[in-house]
Scaffold this active site. Structure first.
Site, short mmCIF file in Angstrom:
data_model
loop_
_atom_site.label_atom_id
_atom_site.label_comp_id
_atom_site.label_asym_id
_atom_site.label_seq_id
_atom_site.Cartn_x
_atom_site.Cartn_y
_atom_site.Cartn_z
N TYR A 50 0.83 -1.21 0.00
CA TYR A 50 0.00 0.00 0.00
C TYR A 50 0.86 1.26 0.00
O TYR A 50 0.50 2.26 0.64
CB TYR A 50 -0.93 -0.01 1.22
CG TYR A 50 -2.16 -0.89 1.06
CD1 TYR A 50 -2.97 -0.80 -0.07
CD2 TYR A 50 -2.52 -1.79 2.06
CE1 TYR A 50 -4.10 -1.59 -0.20
CE2 TYR A 50 -3.67 -2.59 1.93
CZ TYR A 50 -4.46 -2.47 0.79
OH TYR A 50 -5.58 -3.23 0.66
N ASN A 123 -13.82 -3.80 2.72
CA ASN A 123 -14.43 -4.05 1.41
C ASN A 123 -13.99 -5.37 0.80
O ASN A 123 -14.03 -5.55 -0.41
CB ASN A 123 -14.17 -2.87 0.46
CG ASN A 123 -12.70 -2.57 0.31
OD1 ASN A 123 -11.85 -3.36 0.73
ND2 ASN A 123 -12.37 -1.45 -0.31
N HIS A 126 -9.01 -6.78 -2.63
CA HIS A 126 -8.17 -5.80 -3.31
C HIS A 126 -7.92 -6.32 -4.72
O HIS A 126 -7.70 -7.51 -4.90
CB HIS A 126 -6.83 -5.62 -2.58
CG HIS A 126 -5.83 -4.87 -3.40
ND1 HIS A 126 -5.77 -3.49 -3.42
CD2 HIS A 126 -4.87 -5.29 -4.27
CE1 HIS A 126 -4.81 -3.10 -4.26
NE2 HIS A 126 -4.25 -4.18 -4.78
#
Ligand code: CMP
Length: 159
Positions: A50, A123, A126
């Site tokens: 990230y 969520n 990725h």
């Protein structure tokens, strides 16, 4: 036009036991699994994966989320695989992701909810954002000898 893309089923997806249903969607559309591994991410690796988010205000929550349990990492191969997988995954915020997408169908968190909890938005998954990013992410997560070459039944019998 045949591309490789990196997909992670993040700790929230693994813990909710959604891995099989998520992978099924990719197989159903014809994408080919060419690499897969379950692993824990540590802080150093989170900062590499990230890198573009390290300075963002939500990074501490993102690091906590991605390191809280094992992820399932995979490389999918297919025609325009990067764009196709992003379409199937849906937008970053599950609340506003379209129905029919993985995030839209299996998750519900919103940005305000994540902000109120001081966490990253959960969520489930990725997926590489574009072809260049996919090349970098696949190389970060998998060595060349972990990426397999084989023919699916469709390739054997259709072409
Ligand atoms: P992902 O596709 O893994 O890429 C970066 C992640 O950071 C993203 O999914 C979300 O989990 C999280 N994220 C992105 N933007 C925000 C935000 N504004 N607030 C909280 N979490 C975010």
């Amino acid at each position: 036009m045949i591309e490789h893309t990196l997909v992670l089923i993040k700790p929230d997806g693994v813990q909710r036991a959604l891995a099989g249903r998520i992978i099924q969607r990719f197989e159903d559309v014809g994408l080919k699994m060419v690499a897969m591994r379950m692993q824990w991410v540590d802080g150093d690796f989170a900062r590499k994966h990230y890198a573009e988010h390290v300075e963002k205000p939500f990074f501490a929550g993102l690091e906590a989320m991605i390191t809280e349990g094992p992820v399932i990492a995979m490389v999918l191969e297919g025609v325009h695989a990067v764009e196709l997988v992003r379409k199937m995954v849906g937008g970053t915020e599950p609340k506003s992701s379209s129905p029919g997408t993985i995030r839209g169908d299996f998750a519900m968190h919103s940005y305000p909810y994540a902000d109120a909890k001081g966490s990253a938005i959960k969520n489930l998954i990725h997926a590489s954002g574009n072809v260049e990013e996919a090349k970098g992410e696949v190389a970060l997560w998998f060595s060349e000898d972990e990426i397999h070459t084989y023919a699916t039944v469709h390739e054997k019998h259709t072409f």
